[in-house]
Design an enzyme around this catalytic site. Sequence first.
Site, PDB file in Angstrom:
ATOM      1  N   ASP A   1       4.384  -5.400   3.596  1.00 47.21           N
ATOM      2  CA  ASP A   1       4.147  -4.307   4.525  1.00 47.21           C
ATOM      3  C   ASP A   1       5.365  -4.171   5.423  1.00 47.21           C
ATOM      4  OD1 ASP A   1       2.779  -2.355   6.205  1.00 47.21           O
ATOM      5  OD2 ASP A   1       0.912  -3.228   5.495  1.00 47.21           O
TER       6      ASP A   1
ATOM      7  N   HIS B   1       0.830  -1.211   0.000  1.00 49.75           N
ATOM      8  CA  HIS B   1       0.000   0.000   0.000  1.00 49.75           C
ATOM      9  C   HIS B   1       0.860   1.255   0.000  1.00 49.75           C
ATOM     10  CE1 HIS B   1       0.129   1.398   4.302  1.00 49.75           C
ATOM     11  NE2 HIS B   1       0.289   0.126   4.612  1.00 49.75           N
TER      12      HIS B   1
ATOM     13  N   HIS C   1       4.587   4.625  12.600  1.00 45.10           N
ATOM     14  CA  HIS C   1       3.575   5.676  12.742  1.00 45.10           C
ATOM     15  C   HIS C   1       4.124   6.891  13.475  1.00 45.10           C
ATOM     16  CE1 HIS C   1      -0.465   3.544  11.691  1.00 45.10           C
ATOM     17  NE2 HIS C   1       0.524   3.170  10.887  1.00 45.10           N
TER      18      HIS C   1
ATOM     19  N   GLU D   1      -5.146   1.612   2.761  1.00 40.12           N
ATOM     20  CA  GLU D   1      -4.917   0.517   3.698  1.00 40.12           C
ATOM     21  C   GLU D   1      -5.064   0.998   5.137  1.00 40.12           C
ATOM     22  OE1 GLU D   1      -2.430  -2.153   6.348  1.00 40.12           O
ATOM     23  OE2 GLU D   1      -2.365   0.019   6.000  1.00 40.12           O
ATOM     24  N   GLU D   2      -4.601   2.205   5.413  1.00 41.49           N
ATOM     25  CA  GLU D   2      -4.579   2.711   6.782  1.00 41.49           C
ATOM     26  C   GLU D   2      -5.971   2.998   7.330  1.00 41.49           C
ATOM     27  OE1 GLU D   2      -2.108   2.686   8.660  1.00 41.49           O
ATOM     28  OE2 GLU D   2      -0.295   2.740   7.424  1.00 41.49           O
TER      29      GLU D   2
ATOM     30  N   ASP E   1       5.896   3.161   6.300  1.00 42.55           N
ATOM     31  CA  ASP E   1       4.677   2.357   6.345  1.00 42.55           C
ATOM     32  C   ASP E   1       3.643   3.052   5.468  1.00 42.55           C
ATOM     33  OD1 ASP E   1       2.443   0.862   6.975  1.00 42.55           O
ATOM     34  OD2 ASP E   1       2.290   1.577   9.025  1.00 42.55           O
TER      35      ASP E   1
END
Length: 352
Positions: A232, A65, A319, A209-210, A177
Site C-alpha cells: 500500500d 488494491h 487522498h 479496500e477503501e 493510493d
Amino acid sequence: METGSLEFLRRLIETPSPSGYESQILQVIREYISPYADEIRTDVQGNCIVVKNPAGPLRVMLAGHCDQIGLSVQHIDEDGYLYVISIGGWDVPILLGQQVTVWTESGPVRGVIGRKPIHLLDEEERKKVPKLKEIWVDIGAANKEEAAQLVRIGDPVTVELSFRVLRNERAVGPGMDDKCGAWVVMEALRRVDPKKLQVALYAVATVQEEVGLRGAVTSTFGIEPQVGLAVDVTHATDCPTVEKKEEGDIRLGKGPVIYRGPNFHPKVVRLLMETAQACGIPYQMGASGRPPGTDAAVIQISRTGVATGLVSIPNRYMHTPVEMVSLSDLDHGANLLARFVESLEPSMSFTW
C-alpha cells in the site's frame, strides 16, 4: 523505470476505479500481466488473481488494491445539477473547483464541481468548511431531463485522471493510493525468475479496500496462503506540517517502507530486511502499534492465520488529486518483493 513499466503505471492512473467500479482497471491489469502468468482468474468479488507456479507447495500472496476513492451520483435536481455521495474518505474543500468525469454505461460525461463564489459568501459562510451536500457537479445540462438522459443515480465520479512526471522521478496523479500497490505486486510477479521460484505465487489486485478491505477478505480466504504481503502507500513526512514524531521519518526516493508491529510476522519482516540488504535495495522502516487500515489487517487473520507483512510506498498528499510518489521507490518495491519470493523455500515454517 523501464518504458513498458512506466506506461503500465500511467494506464493504471488514467483508468477509473472507484471502489465497486473496478472493471476497467482490472482489464488493464489482465492485458499487461497475462504473458507472464500461468493462470489468471477473477473471483465473484472482482479481485484479479494472477498465479505463477500454481503447483508450488507453499502459497504466497501479494496484494495491492486497485480501487481508488471517488464519488457517486445521489440526486439530480430540477436544474440538472448532480449531488454526490462519497466513495471512501475525501477532504471536501479539496474537491472545490475540480474537473470531474461521471462514468456512465454509455460513456464518460465531463463536468466540474461547483460552489457559491467567494464574492457571494457571507462572513459566516466563509468561516465554515463546506459539506459534501453543499457542493454539486455541473455537467452543463440545461435541466433535469437532459441530465437524466446522460447520467443515472449510482454512476461513479472521479476527479480528472491525469498522470505527470515531475523532477527527480516524482510522479503525480490521483489514485496512487493504491494503484501503486497493484503495480508493485504485478511487476514483482513479472520480475520473478521462474528458475528460482519454488513456491506458488499469487499476485492479487484486490478491490474495495477503501470501503472496508473487502476484496482482501474474500481473496485471502479463497487462496488460503501461508505467507501474505500487502503493498500500500504510506504518508511521506518530508513535507511541511506532517509530524515525524507521530508518523515516522519517511521520505520520497529513499526506498519502500517495511513495517514492524503486531500485524506483521517477525520472520516475514526479518526476511524482507535481509533480502533488501543482500540485494542492495534501499528501504525505510516504519512502525504501527496496531493493525493499520490496509489489506494486511485482514490477510493476517484469514482462516487459521497468515504470516503477514506490509511494504509501503511513500506518498505525499494522500487522498487528493495530486498524490505524489517516487518512481524509484516503486521500482525498488517491485524488486524487493520479487527477490523476497525467490528466497522462499517450500520447507520454511512460519509457526511460532
